[in-house]
Each structure stands twice: as structure tokens, then as C-alpha cells.
Design a protein around this motif. Structure first.
Motif, PDB file in Angstrom:
ATOM      1  N   ARG A  80      10.540 -13.309  27.863  1.00  0.00           N
ATOM      2  CA  ARG A  80      11.785 -12.560  28.490  1.00  0.00           C
ATOM      3  C   ARG A  80      12.888 -13.742  27.249  1.00  0.00           C
ATOM      4  O   ARG A  80      13.575 -14.646  27.446  1.00  0.00           O
ATOM      5  N   LEU A  81      14.267 -12.093  27.661  1.00  0.00           N
ATOM      6  CA  LEU A  81      15.252 -12.617  27.079  1.00  0.00           C
ATOM      7  C   LEU A  81      16.114 -12.964  28.676  1.00  0.00           C
ATOM      8  O   LEU A  81      15.913 -12.584  29.592  1.00  0.00           O
ATOM      9  N   ARG A  82      17.332 -13.689  28.152  1.00  0.00           N
ATOM     10  CA  ARG A  82      17.479 -14.450  28.981  1.00  0.00           C
ATOM     11  C   ARG A  82      19.226 -14.068  28.930  1.00  0.00           C
ATOM     12  O   ARG A  82      19.183 -14.907  27.311  1.00  0.00           O
ATOM     13  N   PHE A  83      20.745 -14.279  29.449  1.00  0.00           N
ATOM     14  CA  PHE A  83      21.216 -14.774  29.497  1.00  0.00           C
ATOM     15  C   PHE A  83      21.597 -15.990  30.239  1.00  0.00           C
ATOM     16  O   PHE A  83      20.858 -16.348  31.218  1.00  0.00           O
ATOM     17  N   GLU A  90       7.368 -17.427  30.666  1.00  0.00           N
ATOM     18  CA  GLU A  90       7.368 -17.316  32.418  1.00  0.00           C
ATOM     19  C   GLU A  90       7.851 -18.532  33.020  1.00  0.00           C
ATOM     20  O   GLU A  90       8.180 -18.641  33.958  1.00  0.00           O
ATOM     21  N   LYS A  91       7.697 -20.062  32.212  1.00  0.00           N
ATOM     22  CA  LYS A  91       8.013 -20.673  33.075  1.00  0.00           C
ATOM     23  C   LYS A  91       9.855 -20.866  32.828  1.00  0.00           C
ATOM     24  O   LYS A  91       9.589 -22.584  33.261  1.00  0.00           O
ATOM     25  N   ASN A  92      10.326 -20.187  31.948  1.00  0.00           N
ATOM     26  CA  ASN A  92      11.401 -20.672  31.557  1.00  0.00           C
ATOM     27  C   ASN A  92      11.662 -21.555  30.441  1.00  0.00           C
ATOM     28  O   ASN A  92      13.499 -22.033  30.737  1.00  0.00           O
ATOM     29  N   HIS A  93      10.552 -22.035  29.978  1.00  0.00           N
ATOM     30  CA  HIS A  93      10.763 -23.027  28.768  1.00  0.00           C
ATOM     31  C   HIS A  93      11.143 -21.745  27.637  1.00  0.00           C
ATOM     32  O   HIS A  93      10.376 -21.151  27.502  1.00  0.00           O
ATOM     33  N   LEU A 131      17.734 -14.260  16.730  1.00  0.00           N
ATOM     34  CA  LEU A 131      17.750 -16.091  17.465  1.00  0.00           C
ATOM     35  C   LEU A 131      17.982 -16.708  15.849  1.00  0.00           C
ATOM     36  O   LEU A 131      16.975 -16.652  15.166  1.00  0.00           O
ATOM     37  N   ARG A 132      17.814 -18.075  16.239  1.00  0.00           N
ATOM     38  CA  ARG A 132      17.426 -18.981  15.861  1.00  0.00           C
ATOM     39  C   ARG A 132      17.280 -20.225  16.694  1.00  0.00           C
ATOM     40  O   ARG A 132      17.724 -20.723  17.704  1.00  0.00           O
ATOM     41  N   ASN A 133      15.689 -20.704  16.496  1.00  0.00           N
ATOM     42  CA  ASN A 133      14.701 -21.562  17.079  1.00  0.00           C
ATOM     43  C   ASN A 133      14.953 -21.171  18.534  1.00  0.00           C
ATOM     44  O   ASN A 133      14.926 -21.693  19.960  1.00  0.00           O
ATOM     45  N   GLY A 134      14.824 -19.674  18.960  1.00  0.00           N
ATOM     46  CA  GLY A 134      14.694 -18.882  20.875  1.00  0.00           C
ATOM     47  C   GLY A 134      16.262 -18.872  21.089  1.00  0.00           C
ATOM     48  O   GLY A 134      16.319 -18.546  22.169  1.00  0.00           O
ATOM     49  N   ARG A 135      17.688 -19.517  20.281  1.00  0.00           N
ATOM     50  CA  ARG A 135      18.461 -19.228  20.906  1.00  0.00           C
ATOM     51  C   ARG A 135      19.705 -17.890  20.079  1.00  0.00           C
ATOM     52  O   ARG A 135      19.367 -18.467  18.456  1.00  0.00           O
ATOM     53  N   ALA A 136      20.509 -18.295  20.913  1.00  0.00           N
ATOM     54  CA  ALA A 136      21.600 -17.109  19.706  1.00  0.00           C
ATOM     55  C   ALA A 136      22.298 -17.308  20.910  1.00  0.00           C
ATOM     56  O   ALA A 136      22.945 -17.136  21.553  1.00  0.00           O
TER      57      ALA A 136
END
Length: 495
Positions: free
Chosen positions: A143-146, A175-178, A234-239
DNA sequence: TGACTGTGCGAACCTATCTA
DNA sequence: TAGATAGGTTCGCACAGTCA
């Protein structure tokens, strides 16, 4: 002017207009559109799903009804009665689950068969093995999250920031917020959208179709509702969301609130990644920020920064005509003659409003300066005051100070006259020149002026500001320092 | 030309006071 | 005591000026 459509008017109608629900398409028209090549695969699936869902539900109901009938025939009368009593409840309870479990497979199988029998060259091979449209059909792994809550309230034209003033970061998590930092999902594109304020709560489940239906577009004839980083990679899962701002306020939408949402730009990715959304928040006209009250106010703030005094309003104009332009002016005049200024504001300023103004004004952070009124004809004697002319003490001829709360009883009447004289002759009050001021009773340097609230206690800015007011942290290092005292002869109590 | 900014206008809203 | 009224504040809309 569009005066007929002011606050509160026609909101329901406008909300309804923006929540126009598309009519369910007929199966024949959908098939025809596909054959004409006018619909893409995703569209086909979206449009056909309601119809297929209906067909499946009817088939399941028919099957269950048939089963019930055969059971009835095969059991004895007493058992039939029992079944009749219990089965409807069982069917009612299990039917939704049966439909939910069956529908995706039926949809998928129907779609495949439909496309096999009706090849459409532009569409190519069906690629969606699973449907992201319905939460629960296939559990989406990521999932995406802010990463943080947004700073609210937001204002049109202002950059969207986190509640700690940092930039908001979009994250892809499991699902484990990793955070998922590798794989195609971790470098996918993400779209930022605006959602209706009452769309689901945090932790609730939703499908991609529901999410899309809650997306809000700009009002007709207006610029896009948000500008800036609407499309992230996204870069490595972040933006990082660097520059995102609203162009319109949220008052016109039914809930009067927006939410920010984020979804994978690619439909295939959406089958794997659940969308993100923020808490709901209001977006106000930029002038709301421009005219916002300050908590706490500063001495140099215009007086209309105080509660109950509107910019260019009647009280603001009246105070300006009396020479009261900023918060410091206001507090000084209140200290000198509360009754006079209270009367000058007239009956329109009710007691409650007056209390609010005073309470807010007295949360001001004083800058630690001393002021002195030198008593004419009394060599070396004066009245020591703070920024807002509260009396701190009385200056003696030897340059020491008797704090106001340590004045001997027999001297109080005369000191009170000194104070009244200072207020009557306030134009001659001067800023202290920096000489050391020594407490005559302790021999220590005079304490720097502190804020005194109406209750006689230092104000607690966090308590006095409204819940939605931003917390302002004053860096005490920026405040002027009192000069370091030189050791001088301490005036002992001689009387 | 479109976006941004500042501002006038007026309706909605809030609160206190007045009156029946 | 409740409804009417009045005064003040807030905020949305629209428009004009400026700038890139």
C-alpha cells in the motif's frame, strides 16, 4: 456579483452535481463499444462488472432456491418445518459471501471468454490477472502511505506540508509497514489526487473503483484543483512531495473538506498496491492565512491580529483613530486606563468580547525591556515599568529598585501616587538606558519583565490558543538581554 | 495570455441586547 | 424566556492590476 450563491446556499445541490453517478451501462452497448474499439480493457471491465455481478447474484439465488426445493421434497414434514425456519437466515448470512467469493472468478472467466470470442486488435492480450477494483477480491500486498499528517488548516496557494513543517513523503509499504525499496513497484509512478472529505476512514477497506469515484475535479471554468507535484516517481519506494498546493478552497464540496489521495499510475500496479489517503482537512481562502490571528501575538503585531478585532473593522478603525496601532499600544493603554479604552470601543464591544481581546492580548511575549518614568523634581526617583507599562518597582536615588510587591505598607500610598503620575504623564516614559538595576531588597539584578495574565500568572500559550491555532515557539535567545549587573552598594532597609 | 496578488463588496455567521 | 434586532467579524466571489 454571485451574491446569490453565498455560504450555505445550494451546497447540497452543488455537492450532488459533483457527485453525479454514472448510470449503469447496458451490456449490449458495452459490447458494441468494444467491437467498435472505443473502449479500453479497463473500461470494459469497469462497465461490465455491475451487469455480471447482477447475473452471478441471480444465478446463485436460483441455485440455492433449487437446492432448498429438493431438500424440502426429501425430508419429512417436521424437518421441512425446521429448514423453513432456519434456512432463510442462513441464506441471508451466506449469500453475500458466496457472491463475493464467486464474482471475481466469474468476471475473470467471462472477460477472457468474451475477448477470445470478440478479438479487438488494439486491446492486445488481456493482461489483468486480478481485479484491483474490489477490495477483498484479491488482497493487495502493498500500500501507499503519506508518512506524516498534513499541517492544517491549508490555504489556497500555500504549499502542502507535514504538521512538523517538513515535506510530506510518499512511501510504498508492505502489510508490516516496511518500506519496499526494491522491485518494479518501488520505482513506479504515483498520481496525487484530491478526494471527497468523507471518503472512508483510516484503516477502512476500499476498492480502486470506490477510490476513483471519490476523486474530485476542479469546478467548471477553474484551474486544476491542485498544482505542482501531482505525478511522482518513487525512488527506492519513496517520493518527496516538494511542491503541491490547492488553487481552490473546500467550502463548495458537500463535506466542506478534502483529503489528499495517492494511487499507482499504472493499472497493473494498482492490482498490487492499495491507494493512500490523508485525514480530511479544510482548505481556506488564502486571505484566511493573510488575516490569521497570531497565537501568541507579538508586541509589533497590528492590533487586528487580536481576537474579536477584525482587519479594517469598526474596532480596528476606532483604535487607529485613538493612536492604538499595534498590540503593544493596546496593552499599554489597557494598563494605563482600562475603563477609558473600554468605553471608547462602545457598547458594541460586549463584556465577553472584551474579555476575549484582553485574554488574547495578554498572551503576548514581552521582550524584556525596562521603561522608566523619572519623577519631576525628585532627583533620582522614578517608576520602573515593563513593555506594557505594568509597574515593576520604584527607583531610589541610589539607583537601586524597590520591587512593587516589596514596598513597605507605609510607603504604598505615596508609591501609588507616583504610579498615577507616571500614567497621567505617560508621554515622558522613556526606555531604560541599560544601567544595571539592582533589587533593593535582595541585592540581585532585577528580574526581566515576564508576562502577567489577567489571573496574575504567566500565560500558557498552549492553553490560551484555540485548539486549531498553530503553536508558535519563540526562541528566547532572540529576545534582548538585560545588561549584566555591576556589583554596587546594596541599599539596606533603612526605614 | 495565464497566473498571481490585492481588495471591494456583500452574505453568512456570531454574540449581545432589547422587547414582548 | 424566546424571538427579534443590531453590530461586528469572517470569508467567498469577482474584478483589476501586475508580472513572467
Amino acid at each position: 456579483m454571485g451574491g446569490t450563491e453565498k455560504r450555505g446556499l445550494d451546497r447540497e445541490e452543488r455537492g450532488a452535481a459533483y457527485h453525479y453517478q454514472e448510470k449503469r451501462p447496458r451490456l449490449a452497448s458495452v459490447i458494441q463499444a468494444v467491437m467498435d474499439g472505443r473502449l479500453l480493457l479497463a473500461e470494459v471491465q469497469r462497465k461490465m462488472e455491475p451487469t455480471l455481478r447482477k447475473i452471478v447474484r441471480e444465478e446463485v439465488q436460483i441455485g440455492i432456491a433449487s437446492m432448498v426445493e429438493s431438500l424440502k421434497r426429501e425430508v419429512k414434514h417436521s424437518l421441512v418445518c425446521a429448514v423453513e425456519n432456519t434456512l432463510p437466515r442462513v441464506v441471508e448470512a451466506t449469500l453475500p459471501r458466496v457472491v463475493e467469493a464467486t464474482l471475481p472468478r466469474v468476471v475473470e472467466a467471462s472477460m477472457s471468454e468474451f475477448l477470445r470470442n470478440n478479438p479487438v486488435p488494439e486491446l492486445g492480450t488481456p493482461r489483468m490477472a486480478t481485479s484491483p477494483r474490489q477490495e477483498g477480491s484479491v488482497e493487495r500486498r502493498y500500500r501507499l502511505r503519506f508518512n506524516k499528517r498534513l499541517k492544517t488548516p491549508l490555504f489556497t496557494g500555500s504549499t502542502v506540508l507535514a504538521d512538523d513543517d517538513s515535506q510530506v513523503v510518499m512511501e510504498l509499504v508492505d502489510e508490516k509497514n516496511h518500506v519496499i525499496s526494491v522491485g518494479p513497484e518501488a520505482s513506479a509512478k504515483v498520481d496525487i489526487v484530491v478526494l471527497e472529505g468523507d471518503f472512508r476512514r483510516e484503516g477502512e477497506r476500499w476498492g480502486a473503483e470506490e477510490f476513483d469515484a471519490a476523486v474530485i475535479k476542479e469546478r467548471p471554468g477553474r484551474r486544476p484543483l491542485i498544482t505542482g507535484d501531482q505525478s511522482l516517481t518513487l525512488r527506492n519506494g519513496r517520493a518527496v512531495i516538494n511542491d503541491l498546493s490547492f488553487t481552490d478552497n473546500s467550502s463548495w464540496i458537500r463535506s466542506r473538506k478534502f483529503q489528499l489521495g495517492a494511487r499507482m499510475a499504472d493499472d497493473t500496479m494498482r492490482a498490487l498496491v492499495k491507494e493512500a489517503k490523508t485525514e480530511s482537512f479544510g482548505v481556506k481562502d488564502h486571505r484566511g492565512e493573510l488575516y490569521r490571528k497570531h497565537y501568541p501575538p507579538s508586541l509589533r503585531d497590528d492590533v487586528w491580529r487580536l481576537e474579536r478585532i477584525g482587519k479594517d473593522g469598526a474596532f480596528h478603525k476606532r483604535l487607529a483613530s485613538l493612536g492604538v496601532h499595534n498590540v503593544e499600544d493596546f496593552l499599554r493603554v489597557v494598563t494605563r486606563d482600562t475603563d477609558w479604552i473600554r468605553k471608547e470601543l462602545g457598547n458594541a464591544m460586549s463584556n465577553r468580547m472584551w474579555e476575549d481581546v484582553i485574554a488574547h492580548a495578554k498572551t503576548v511575549i514581552l521582550n524584556g525591556k525596562f521603561y522608566i518614568y523619572w519623577l519631576p523634581g525628585m532627583e533620582g526617583r522614578g517608576v520602573l515599568l515593563d513593555n506594557i507599562y505594568q509597574v515593576l518597582g520604584f527607583i531610589n536615588p541610589d539607583n537601586s529598585v524597590t520591587p512593587v510587591d516589596k514596598v513597605p505598607d507605609e510607603e504604598k500610598p505615596i508609591q501609588e501616587r507616583f504610579k498615577e503620575q507616571a500614567y497621567a504623564d505617560y508621554e515622558k516614559i522613556v526606555e531604560h538606558d541599560g544601567r544595571p538595576l539592582i533589587d533593593a531588597t535582595t541585592g540581585q539584578a532585577m528580574p526581566r519583565p515576564i508576562n502577567i495574565t489577567a489571573a496574575g500568572k504567566p500565560p500558557d500559550a498552549a492553553q490560551s490558543r484555540p485548539a486549531n491555532a498553530p503553536e508558535i515557539v519563540v526562541d528566547q535567545r532572540l529576545l534582548p538581554m538585560i545588561p549584566t549587573p555591576r556589583p554596587v552598594s546594596v541599599r539596606q532597609s533603612q526605614r
